[in-house]
Design an enzyme around this catalytic site. Structure first.
Site, PDB file in Angstrom:
ATOM      1  N   LYS A  83     -14.239   0.517  -3.985  1.00 11.47           N
ATOM      2  CA  LYS A  83     -15.328   0.957  -3.062  1.00 11.47           C
ATOM      3  C   LYS A  83     -16.098   1.823  -3.922  1.00 11.47           C
ATOM      4  O   LYS A  83     -17.304   1.563  -3.788  1.00 11.47           O
ATOM      5  CB  LYS A  83     -14.747   1.868  -2.194  1.00 11.47           C
TER       6      LYS A  83
ATOM      7  N   HIS B  42       6.960 -26.971  -0.595  1.00  3.68           N
ATOM      8  CA  HIS B  42       6.144 -28.025  -1.304  1.00  3.68           C
ATOM      9  C   HIS B  42       5.013 -27.430  -1.934  1.00  3.68           C
ATOM     10  O   HIS B  42       4.115 -28.415  -2.191  1.00  3.68           O
ATOM     11  CB  HIS B  42       5.923 -29.345  -0.282  1.00  3.68           C
TER      12      HIS B  42
ATOM     13  N   GLU C  13       0.775  -1.323  -0.157  1.00  4.93           N
ATOM     14  CA  GLU C  13      -0.088  -0.126   0.010  1.00  4.93           C
ATOM     15  C   GLU C  13       0.814   1.147  -0.093  1.00  4.93           C
ATOM     16  O   GLU C  13       0.519   2.383  -0.607  1.00  4.93           O
ATOM     17  CB  GLU C  13      -0.854  -0.052   1.309  1.00  4.93           C
TER      18      GLU C  13
HETATM   19  O1  PA5 Z   1      -3.434   1.720   5.495  1.00  2.00           O
HETATM   20  C1  PA5 Z   1      -4.537   2.121   5.640  1.00  2.00           C
HETATM   21  O2  PA5 Z   1      -4.790   3.364   5.891  1.00  2.00           O
HETATM   22  C2  PA5 Z   1      -5.782   1.246   5.207  1.00  2.00           C
HETATM   23  O3  PA5 Z   1      -5.462   0.118   5.116  1.00  2.00           O
HETATM   24  C3  PA5 Z   1      -6.569   1.437   6.416  1.00  2.00           C
HETATM   25  O4  PA5 Z   1      -5.870   0.723   7.490  1.00  2.00           O
HETATM   26  C4  PA5 Z   1      -7.931   0.458   6.229  1.00  2.00           C
HETATM   27  O5  PA5 Z   1      -8.442   0.581   4.881  1.00  2.00           O
HETATM   28  C5  PA5 Z   1      -9.022   0.428   7.154  1.00  2.00           C
HETATM   29  O6  PA5 Z   1      -9.410   1.832   7.319  1.00  2.00           O
HETATM   30  P1  PA5 Z   1     -10.006   2.351   8.627  1.00  2.00           P
HETATM   31  O7  PA5 Z   1      -9.263   2.330   9.766  1.00  2.00           O
HETATM   32  O8  PA5 Z   1     -10.479   3.933   8.146  1.00  2.00           O
HETATM   33  O9  PA5 Z   1     -11.517   1.567   8.699  1.00  2.00           O
END
Ligand code: PA5
Length: 448
Positions: free
Chosen positions: A422, A308, A287
């Site tokens: 989303k 394996h 990310e």
């Molecule tokens: O790194 C990030 O910001 C995302 O992966 C969030 O952790 C994830 O989308 C969850 O978001 P939130 O804590 O707002 O529900």
């Protein structure tokens, strides 16, 4: 002293010393952007000095709430996804066991929900909880992530049915933004206990905030020691001297390998208790780096299991892989290979060794085989799995990816691509506000 030894011997035939030298000006630039808060996303870099500035009142509140959960409940359901889930799960496995819930005797079991939309998983978890007393920690920085919010609705209903409205409120802890978001509004209106996800720390960097620390404290993990480890990380991985900074060496090695066409990294380990460490790491790396058509694809392997399964691919498939192996020198408890007089299984040659010695030797053998097969091999070696090491390890990888992101010229602290799914999902679910997209996406579905 560092808890981590970074070993790059396994890339010596792939990277020449002068290539590290040539990268030094870019590394210095990346560090400057980060430390002077001049880079993209600098509003989200409070994790850099977080542990050394940790708010003592917040720490006491986390510990008080953890005690409350332990006194009230046999089960804590932690609801969250991505950065609001993986850190706590990784820490629980790393410090306790993947079988923590089966092994814990007088303590509180911890289950995770809200990281999928599976009807089956949700109902099975409710079944597992059965008539055990339970509490809920709902975690969402934005306060409006569908998966977490929907799971919370189900568990809130289950709490209300069991304990009544006031009893339910008394068993909910919401970890969220200090003032905005749907969850914050609900928590303030209903009167839930709350903990804060700080403004200056993004989800995947938030494991050392209340997000990860409350579940850890409920599992009796010493969170002050975890923070002390991260503080050690601040001392060890902010140096501008490449020869003294392992996080910088790791970031540099990855970048040089990437430029040579090694675009997939496998984080491998030989301990099943590190499987979720790799899941946490994949989110952190993927990310943070995967933007503007750039970035190293983060993958993981659990050995021996995966030798394996896709071990064949690692050994002989496309040569665009490199491997980072997290190795643990001392396991918490070792065990001798049993002696038998008849040697029916042909394993007499292992007698006199411990199981961990066999495991370590297998790791050595695999490293040689993979390097021979053309897979560059980096090693992140830790002495043991304890709280201080966990904190330092978290910091090591966070620092590396921040530097790496700036080397790629991207913002390592946002995640704009997460919105695409989303939008499509909300349009198909006919969420208010998505009316104009709804028909467009429904038509597109016919052609997929
Ligand atoms: O790194 C990030 O910001 C995302 O992966 C969030 O952790 C994830 O989308 C969850 O978001 P939130 O804590 O707002 O529900």
């Amino acid at each position: 002293m560092t808890a981590i030894q970074f070993d790059s011997h396994g890339v010596q035939s792939f990277i020449k010393e002068h290539e590290y030298e040539e990268l030094k000006p870019q590394l210095a630039m990346a560090q400057q952007l980060l430390f002077e808060k001049k880079g993209a996303g600098s509003d989200y870099t409070d994790w850099v000095n977080w542990a050394s500035n940790f708010n003592q009142q917040e720490l006491q509140k986390i510990q008080r709430l953890a005690k409350k959960v332990q006194n009230q409940s046999k089960v804590l359901v932690v609801i969250g996804i991505g950065g609001s889930y993986l850190g706590a799960k990784m820490a629980l496995d790393f410090m306790k066991s993947p079988w923590y819930n089966d092994l814990v005797e007088d303590g509180t079991k911890i289950y995770f929900a809200g990281n999928n939309l599976s009807a089956m998983a949700l109902q099975q978890l409710l079944q597992v909880i059965g008539d055990q007393d339970f509490s809920v920690n709902v975690i969402s920085k934005s306060g409006q992530t569908t998966e977490a919010a929907l799971a919370f609705r189900f568990f809130k209903q289950a709490l209300e049915e069991r304990y009544g409205r006031d009893g339910a409120v008394d068993r909910i802890i919401a970890t969220t933004d200090k003032e905005k978001g749907t969850l914050r509004e609900e928590a303030d209106t209903a009167g839930y206990e709350t903990l804060v996800v700080p403004d200056g720390i993004g989800g995947r960097f938030s494991v050392l905030t209340a997000v990860g620390l409350l579940p850890m404290a409920v599992a009796e993990i010493d969170i002050e020691a975890v923070l002390a480890g991260a503080e050690k990380g601040e001392e060890n991985y902010c140096s501008t001297d490449l020869s003294k900074n392992a996080a910088l060496q790791y970031a540099a090695s990855r970048r040089i390998l990437y430029d040579k066409g090694y675009t997939t990294e496998i984080l491998a380990s030989w301990e099943p208790s590190l499987q979720y460490f790799a899941e946490w790491w994949k989110q952190l790396m993927g990310e943070s780096e995967g933007k503007n058509l750039k970035g190293i694809y983060p993958s993981s392997a659990n050995y021996s299991t995966d030798l394996h399964s896709f071990g064949q691919y690692i050994q002989e498939g496309r040569r665009d892989l490199f491997e980072t192996v997290v190795r643990v020198d001392q396991v918490a408890s070792d065990i001798d290979v049993p002696k038998t007089p008849e040697n029916a299984d042909g394993l007499a040659y292992l007698e006199g060794k411990t199981l961990d010695q066999v495991n370590q030797t297998a790791a050595d053998g695999v490293a040689i085989a993979h390097v021979d097969g053309g897979v560059p091999n980096l090693v992140v070696r830790i002495a043991k799995q304890d709280e201080e090491t966990l904190g330092e390890l978290i910091y090591f990888f966070e620092m590396s990816v921040a530097i790496s992101g700036y080397l790629f010229g991207i913002n390592p602290f946002n995640q704009p691509g997460v919105e695409a799914y989303k939008t499509a999902m909300f349009a198909l679910l006919e969420k208010p506000g998505y009316e104009s997209e709804s028909q467009i996406y429904k038509n597109r579905l016919k052609n997929i």
